[in-house]
Scaffold this motif. Sequence first.
Motif, PDB file in Angstrom:
ATOM      1  N   ARG A   1      61.739 -31.310 -30.206  1.00 62.89           N
ATOM      2  CA  ARG A   1      60.504 -30.516 -30.321  1.00 62.89           C
ATOM      3  C   ARG A   1      59.507 -31.112 -29.317  1.00 62.89           C
ATOM      4  O   ARG A   1      58.640 -31.911 -29.670  1.00 62.89           O
ATOM      5  CB  ARG A   1      59.959 -30.599 -31.758  1.00 62.89           C
ATOM      6  N   PRO A   2      59.658 -30.773 -28.033  1.00 67.94           N
ATOM      7  CA  PRO A   2      58.854 -31.442 -26.999  1.00 67.94           C
ATOM      8  C   PRO A   2      57.358 -31.182 -27.175  1.00 67.94           C
ATOM      9  O   PRO A   2      56.960 -30.151 -27.709  1.00 67.94           O
ATOM     10  CB  PRO A   2      59.364 -30.837 -25.690  1.00 67.94           C
ATOM     11  N   HIS A   3      56.570 -32.131 -26.711  1.00 68.72           N
ATOM     12  CA  HIS A   3      55.122 -32.009 -26.868  1.00 68.72           C
ATOM     13  C   HIS A   3      54.546 -31.162 -25.745  1.00 68.72           C
ATOM     14  O   HIS A   3      54.707 -31.474 -24.575  1.00 68.72           O
ATOM     15  CB  HIS A   3      54.441 -33.377 -26.905  1.00 68.72           C
ATOM     16  N   ALA A   4      53.854 -30.092 -26.152  1.00 69.74           N
ATOM     17  CA  ALA A   4      53.281 -29.152 -25.178  1.00 69.74           C
ATOM     18  C   ALA A   4      51.875 -29.532 -24.757  1.00 69.74           C
ATOM     19  O   ALA A   4      51.282 -28.842 -23.925  1.00 69.74           O
ATOM     20  CB  ALA A   4      53.292 -27.740 -25.758  1.00 69.74           C
ATOM     21  N   LYS A   5      51.331 -30.638 -25.297  1.00 72.04           N
ATOM     22  CA  LYS A   5      50.001 -31.062 -24.820  1.00 72.04           C
ATOM     23  C   LYS A   5      50.082 -31.487 -23.358  1.00 72.04           C
ATOM     24  O   LYS A   5      49.074 -31.531 -22.671  1.00 72.04           O
ATOM     25  CB  LYS A   5      49.429 -32.178 -25.695  1.00 72.04           C
ATOM     26  N   LEU A   6      51.301 -31.806 -22.891  1.00 73.81           N
ATOM     27  CA  LEU A   6      51.519 -32.093 -21.473  1.00 73.81           C
ATOM     28  C   LEU A   6      51.133 -30.894 -20.607  1.00 73.81           C
ATOM     29  O   LEU A   6      50.314 -30.999 -19.709  1.00 73.81           O
ATOM     30  CB  LEU A   6      52.999 -32.422 -21.235  1.00 73.81           C
ATOM     31  N   HIS A   7      51.793 -29.771 -20.863  1.00 75.19           N
ATOM     32  CA  HIS A   7      51.702 -28.642 -19.927  1.00 75.19           C
ATOM     33  C   HIS A   7      50.788 -27.529 -20.421  1.00 75.19           C
ATOM     34  O   HIS A   7      50.305 -26.743 -19.613  1.00 75.19           O
ATOM     35  CB  HIS A   7      53.099 -28.091 -19.622  1.00 75.19           C
TER      36      HIS A   7
ATOM     37  N   LEU B   1      60.473 -21.602 -22.149  1.00 72.25           N
ATOM     38  CA  LEU B   1      61.645 -22.065 -21.385  1.00 72.25           C
ATOM     39  C   LEU B   1      62.302 -23.252 -22.080  1.00 72.25           C
ATOM     40  O   LEU B   1      63.530 -23.354 -22.147  1.00 72.25           O
ATOM     41  CB  LEU B   1      61.235 -22.459 -19.960  1.00 72.25           C
ATOM     42  N   GLN B   2      61.477 -24.167 -22.592  1.00 73.24           N
ATOM     43  CA  GLN B   2      62.045 -25.324 -23.287  1.00 73.24           C
ATOM     44  C   GLN B   2      62.816 -24.888 -24.520  1.00 73.24           C
ATOM     45  O   GLN B   2      63.869 -25.451 -24.835  1.00 73.24           O
ATOM     46  CB  GLN B   2      60.923 -26.312 -23.661  1.00 73.24           C
ATOM     47  N   MET B   3      62.305 -23.881 -25.220  1.00 74.63           N
ATOM     48  CA  MET B   3      63.014 -23.408 -26.415  1.00 74.63           C
ATOM     49  C   MET B   3      64.294 -22.678 -26.038  1.00 74.63           C
ATOM     50  O   MET B   3      65.317 -22.807 -26.712  1.00 74.63           O
ATOM     51  CB  MET B   3      62.074 -22.547 -27.269  1.00 74.63           C
ATOM     52  N   GLN B   4      64.263 -21.944 -24.934  1.00 71.33           N
ATOM     53  CA  GLN B   4      65.500 -21.307 -24.461  1.00 71.33           C
ATOM     54  C   GLN B   4      66.547 -22.360 -24.093  1.00 71.33           C
ATOM     55  O   GLN B   4      67.748 -22.124 -24.214  1.00 71.33           O
ATOM     56  CB  GLN B   4      65.207 -20.416 -23.251  1.00 71.33           C
ATOM     57  N   ALA B   5      66.076 -23.543 -23.667  1.00 73.75           N
ATOM     58  CA  ALA B   5      67.004 -24.605 -23.281  1.00 73.75           C
ATOM     59  C   ALA B   5      67.425 -25.451 -24.471  1.00 73.75           C
ATOM     60  O   ALA B   5      68.114 -26.459 -24.298  1.00 73.75           O
ATOM     61  CB  ALA B   5      66.366 -25.493 -22.208  1.00 73.75           C
ATOM     62  N   GLY B   6      67.012 -25.076 -25.678  1.00 74.33           N
ATOM     63  CA  GLY B   6      67.534 -25.776 -26.843  1.00 74.33           C
ATOM     64  C   GLY B   6      66.500 -26.409 -27.757  1.00 74.33           C
ATOM     65  O   GLY B   6      66.861 -26.849 -28.859  1.00 74.33           O
ATOM     66  N   ALA B   7      65.258 -26.486 -27.357  1.00 77.45           N
ATOM     67  CA  ALA B   7      64.245 -27.061 -28.239  1.00 77.45           C
ATOM     68  C   ALA B   7      64.044 -26.144 -29.447  1.00 77.45           C
ATOM     69  O   ALA B   7      64.107 -24.921 -29.316  1.00 77.45           O
ATOM     70  CB  ALA B   7      62.928 -27.256 -27.496  1.00 77.45           C
ATOM     71  N   ILE B   8      63.790 -26.752 -30.627  1.00 85.91           N
ATOM     72  CA  ILE B   8      63.614 -25.931 -31.831  1.00 85.91           C
ATOM     73  C   ILE B   8      62.197 -25.391 -31.946  1.00 85.91           C
ATOM     74  O   ILE B   8      61.910 -24.513 -32.755  1.00 85.91           O
ATOM     75  CB  ILE B   8      63.930 -26.744 -33.104  1.00 85.91           C
ATOM     76  N   GLY B   9      61.286 -25.922 -31.145  1.00 86.00           N
ATOM     77  CA  GLY B   9      59.884 -25.533 -31.186  1.00 86.00           C
ATOM     78  C   GLY B   9      59.129 -26.521 -30.336  1.00 86.00           C
ATOM     79  O   GLY B   9      59.738 -27.267 -29.562  1.00 86.00           O
TER      80      GLY B   9
END
Lengths: 388, 388
Positions: free
Chosen positions: B53-59, B67-75
């Motif tokens: 579940r990558p942190h979106a405060k970065l971008h 795109l991250q969720m399409q690549a496998g992230a759950i959220g």
Amino acid sequence: MNAASNHQSRFAALQGQKPDAIDTPALVLDAEAVNRNMQRMAEFAAKHQIKLRPHAKLHKSADIARLQMQAGAIGVCVQTVGEGEALAAGGVNDIFISNEIVSPAKLRRVAGLAQLLKNRSGKLAIAVDSDEGIDRLALAMQTTSAAIDVFIEIDVGQGRCGVAPGPAAVALVQRLQGSARLRYAGLHAYHGGAQHLRTVAERRNAIGQAALRVAATRDALAQANLAPAIITGGGTGTFGLEAASGLWNELQPGSFLFMDADYARNERDNAQPAFEQALFVKSQVISVQDGHAVCDAGCKSIALDSGPPLVHALPGQPALIYASGGDEHGILRSATAGGPLPAVGDTVWLIPSHCDPTVNLHDAMIAVQGGLAAGAVSAVVRVDARGA
Amino acid sequence: MNAASNHQSRFAALQGQKPDAIDTPALVLDAEAVNRNMQRMAEFAAKHQIKLRPHAKLHKSADIARLQMQAGAIGVCVQTVGEGEALAAGGVNDIFISNEIVSPAKLRRVAGLAQLLKNRSGKLAIAVDSDEGIDRLALAMQTTSAAIDVFIEIDVGQGRCGVAPGPAAVALVQRLQGSARLRYAGLHAYHGGAQHLRTVAERRNAIGQAALRVAATRDALAQANLAPAIITGGGTGTFGLEAASGLWNELQPGSFLFMDADYARNERDNAQPAFEQALFVKSQVISVQDGHAVCDAGCKSIALDSGPPLVHALPGQPALIYASGGDEHGILRSATAGGPLPAVGDTVWLIPSHCDPTVNLHDAMIAVQGGLAAGAVSAVVRVDARGA
């Protein structure tokens, strides 16, 4: 700070509300303190018979720039063409881009801005410090029927932009003469490195050396029949020294209007008016743990490049010290060992250490009249050139 | 990074152009490097059978989050309700606000966001670390028909937010049971202070101690029949250690996607994939004086809170060192005494020392495919939650 704002946004409903209603983190202005700072600077300039062109890179707001001009400023400085465009869109008609611009795309915008201001009987000025800069500016200005005032920037001690004082500056002025649309306006002589020197003696020494460089350049220009009409410079830390020098005849300080913790660390020069802290970040305590509390203002809402903010304790609030907690957090500890901490939900007012980049993090400044505790929101001031 | 962008702006005309056409200062992504970083992280999570579940405060970008969720992230994680709203508006449906929110006004927005995501068959989660925080959240959630996943944040060593591990965390979980709309989801156990410890040994020690705190809390919860379903945490500096611990079952790193100079200063942990620098600030030389040059990127376009940026010399460009020159300027000196400087108008590529607050200074990121020198603009990625 009473100017009607046409800013339509999530802030619009705040008008007339108590400061309690301002969601955090938010930039808050003490409107009366801003007004007093503005009046004191205007009185200083009038008393010293020196022109005032305050720097708008501080506030990036057309409303505030127009108020400054109503209070006696002849125009404003900006640092980028984007700032100039935003202020011009908000009705500001006399703008000096106190910086070098060399990108052809940006210079086309400079030319367009010069034309816009000319059409309104205003004017645009810009700084240059190289042959290349002059040639590119002249090329871009050919696309308009407007002229632009050009200041030769000389390095008076900061070691940033600016040609060497003396003959190199004369050569640049001579090069200007080749283009009918570049009007030689004078010298831009700003010593950024002197502004935050802590003692009056250090600042006096730095501006004394800058004055020697300015005088040498002025004399070399006069000998070539190119005496500068305007010599512009000075910041919040030193403008009293430039004013007293008999060389500068235009001042461009910006930060005095809001002040910040870093300028407050300077030893006071009694030749300058005293300015009040007028800019605050309102934050909220979101967590209290053993020995510390955490507020919701981190480096994405308050600039940390000049150190951590100070905590501005209102009467009855505990004395606290702020430490960086990341993008969205500040760590608050008692200023006295074992002293009281605030509670979850409490408001904590912060004094930014560096006002300019802090303002640039926000879309609007909420102006409060009647004090941070008991006052009311009097205006929502848009940061028109945020990010520009 | 091939997602169609509907961003209508001054950037729109850039599509397909060479990087030369990007006006400065500007944030530029190496689109292929971003994609490789994203794939490497997704492969790591898949191999270790751990949720990502990558942190979106970065971008702060909905396009990138999807795109991250399409690549496998759950959220994704976000740090503020404003970020959550911006990403939800851009089509992201599974969001964890990995932070405490206690303002009633913001909690009403949290409730509204939970309802919005529920209506789309998505879900919202949030962190809490106090009785007060739980009670205020429960009150706000009464205005909706939605539920919210709640993570108890425990302090695993950073000393920022988070309740003490063990019994205090159990008490908070028990308090959650009082509200039907608060769904106990697990533990939020993130050690921000460990991410930039320079050696692998230091990071291993810090996460080892964090693991003891997590295990103690998990065991205390299990004894109370409240075993946590999810234990979430880990950042770009340490996620390999959380993954190997057997305790955490969800990772939330963010910076790996773009990288920055400060993470690059960490000793590499070979248990983690290698990530490439993918985020750059394009700047332009506006002045060249004796011994130094000046570029147009200062602290209003590149965050300096983790030190100055590195200069990324492309083949044929001189090796340079950046020093702070104020809001709109960087001072560039040769990396070798008397070495070559760039010329007025030249492009200088900078590697930010801290990517998150740098992105927050910009309205958009310009994605380039085919390399910074010879490539072409493939997308303009809006920083949807800039300033939020």
